[in-house]
Enzyme design. Sequence first.
Site, PDB file in Angstrom:
ATOM      1  N   GLY A 110       0.820  -1.207   0.000  1.00 24.50           N
ATOM      2  CA  GLY A 110       0.000   0.000   0.000  1.00 24.50           C
ATOM      3  C   GLY A 110       0.856   1.259   0.000  1.00 24.50           C
ATOM      4  O   GLY A 110       1.910   1.296   0.636  1.00 24.50           O
ATOM      5  N   ARG A 116       1.158  -5.061  -5.401  1.00 25.47           N
ATOM      6  CA  ARG A 116       1.353  -6.273  -4.596  1.00 25.47           C
ATOM      7  C   ARG A 116       1.785  -7.388  -5.553  1.00 25.47           C
ATOM      8  O   ARG A 116       1.376  -7.431  -6.705  1.00 25.47           O
ATOM      9  CB  ARG A 116       0.081  -6.631  -3.847  1.00 25.47           C
ATOM     10  CG  ARG A 116      -0.391  -5.468  -2.944  1.00 25.47           C
ATOM     11  CD  ARG A 116      -1.507  -5.859  -2.007  1.00 25.47           C
ATOM     12  NE  ARG A 116      -2.077  -4.684  -1.358  1.00 25.47           N
ATOM     13  CZ  ARG A 116      -1.569  -4.088  -0.284  1.00 25.47           C
ATOM     14  NH1 ARG A 116      -0.471  -4.555   0.265  1.00 25.47           N
ATOM     15  NH2 ARG A 116      -2.156  -3.025   0.246  1.00 25.47           N
ATOM     16  N   ASP A 176       5.234  -5.254   6.453  1.00 25.28           N
ATOM     17  CA  ASP A 176       5.746  -6.580   6.812  1.00 25.28           C
ATOM     18  C   ASP A 176       5.934  -7.490   5.599  1.00 25.28           C
ATOM     19  O   ASP A 176       6.943  -8.187   5.486  1.00 25.28           O
ATOM     20  CB  ASP A 176       4.786  -7.259   7.805  1.00 25.28           C
ATOM     21  CG  ASP A 176       4.899  -6.668   9.204  1.00 25.28           C
ATOM     22  OD1 ASP A 176       5.812  -5.849   9.428  1.00 25.28           O
ATOM     23  OD2 ASP A 176       4.086  -7.041  10.069  1.00 25.28           O
ATOM     24  N   THR A 197       3.963   2.418   5.898  1.00 21.10           N
ATOM     25  CA  THR A 197       2.578   1.960   5.996  1.00 21.10           C
ATOM     26  C   THR A 197       1.795   2.907   6.889  1.00 21.10           C
ATOM     27  O   THR A 197       2.296   3.320   7.948  1.00 21.10           O
ATOM     28  CB  THR A 197       2.488   0.529   6.561  1.00 21.10           C
ATOM     29  OG1 THR A 197       1.124   0.227   6.887  1.00 21.10           O
ATOM     30  CG2 THR A 197       3.333   0.339   7.807  1.00 21.10           C
ATOM     31  N   ASP A 231      -0.605   2.039   8.602  1.00 22.54           N
ATOM     32  CA  ASP A 231      -1.246   1.234   9.653  1.00 22.54           C
ATOM     33  C   ASP A 231      -0.519   1.259  10.998  1.00 22.54           C
ATOM     34  O   ASP A 231      -1.090   0.856  12.008  1.00 22.54           O
ATOM     35  CB  ASP A 231      -1.376  -0.222   9.192  1.00 22.54           C
ATOM     36  CG  ASP A 231      -2.139  -0.366   7.894  1.00 22.54           C
ATOM     37  OD1 ASP A 231      -2.981   0.519   7.611  1.00 22.54           O
ATOM     38  OD2 ASP A 231      -1.904  -1.337   7.157  1.00 22.54           O
ATOM     39  N   ASP A 267       1.676  -0.716  12.083  1.00 28.00           N
ATOM     40  CA  ASP A 267       1.590  -2.083  12.613  1.00 28.00           C
ATOM     41  C   ASP A 267       2.906  -2.851  12.539  1.00 28.00           C
ATOM     42  O   ASP A 267       2.912  -4.080  12.574  1.00 28.00           O
ATOM     43  CB  ASP A 267       0.487  -2.862  11.886  1.00 28.00           C
ATOM     44  CG  ASP A 267       0.743  -2.968  10.387  1.00 28.00           C
ATOM     45  OD1 ASP A 267       1.643  -2.291   9.872  1.00 28.00           O
ATOM     46  OD2 ASP A 267       0.007  -3.739   9.730  1.00 28.00           O
ATOM     47  N   ARG A 311      -6.175  -1.787   8.221  1.00 28.85           N
ATOM     48  CA  ARG A 311      -6.117  -3.223   7.962  1.00 28.85           C
ATOM     49  C   ARG A 311      -6.503  -3.974   9.231  1.00 28.85           C
ATOM     50  O   ARG A 311      -7.593  -3.781   9.735  1.00 28.85           O
ATOM     51  CB  ARG A 311      -4.716  -3.602   7.444  1.00 28.85           C
ATOM     52  CG  ARG A 311      -4.690  -4.848   6.613  1.00 28.85           C
ATOM     53  CD  ARG A 311      -3.344  -5.093   5.979  1.00 28.85           C
ATOM     54  NE  ARG A 311      -2.232  -4.993   6.907  1.00 28.85           N
ATOM     55  CZ  ARG A 311      -1.035  -5.496   6.699  1.00 28.85           C
ATOM     56  NH1 ARG A 311      -0.772  -6.118   5.563  1.00 28.85           N
ATOM     57  NH2 ARG A 311      -0.079  -5.355   7.586  1.00 28.85           N
TER      58      ARG A 311
END
Length: 324
Positions: free
Chosen positions: A15, A76, A107, A129, A131, A133, A175
């Site tokens: 992303g 992706r 990741d 990202t 996110d 995360d 996500r």
Amino acid sequence: MAKEIHTIGVLTSGGDAPGMNAAIRAVVRQAISKGKKVKGIKRGYAGLLQEEIEDMEAKHVSDIIQRGGTILQTARCLEFKQPEIQKQAADICRKHGIDGIIIIGGDGSFRGAQRLAEQGINTIGLPGTIDLDIACTEYTIGFDTAVNTAMEAIDKVRDTSTSHERCSIIEVMGRHAGYIALWCGIANGAEDILLPEKYDYDEQKLVNHIIANRQRGKKHHIIVNAEGIGHSTSMAKRIEAATGMETRATILGHMQRGGSPTCKDRVYASTMGALAVDLLCEGKSNRVVGYQNGEYIDFDIDEALSMDKRISEYQYEICQTLSI
């Protein structure tokens, strides 16, 4: 003896995130300042396999630090999980003289970097990202811009929610992680936040909370719902039926990925990009750049991927306390 790097490749994978262009710019200009050649790889690992590789000079990254998205584009590439494809990618790097590569992504992108490192290509990962995360770092490129975009949108929804005395369910991205929802919950003074890490799917508690707040005189009710839970539209219908309070769902979606990056995303991404080049020039490989306790640091990618990141219990508690 550390392997000397002559040509550095850079790609963005997965992303997109605001600040990726700042990182690309820093990689290109830091590498050139150290006498290295730079090659930009379009469309992530997919573009690497298609040999969409171009020489990059300082002029190619002029006027991009303020732009959202990524000038290298992204994609992706599920086929990159196959060992024969990984070997092919490493061979393509060698064919184009790329002996070190900087990979900006999350990741999944770092797992690809691991595989390239195993094939003899020195790799450094940058956490890109929205996110937030990635466990080894307190900061990821794009999170600050995304959470500010979401915060400003929720403020606007709150205005109309108050005018109409509504309950509003606002779904934010992230996500499977709830960091954007958590931060917006605190920043926007939401009455409820629903996080994948915490939500018990007991909708009756939400209903009871809305009714109790209504009885106390609250004119609106804001629920920030994380993407990992989703189903905001159907949830709104059920809550309206159960409470009698007009309820609307707003899904913010990909607007959170775009826009001009904040000062923080520009500065941190630039610093991380320059550090990634420095690490390659030192002969390091299979590392990921992170930020902890006010310092820019690097971790072994294997170690970084094995770490577990958790929502702050204290922040989650105060989000609930301060919404009273």
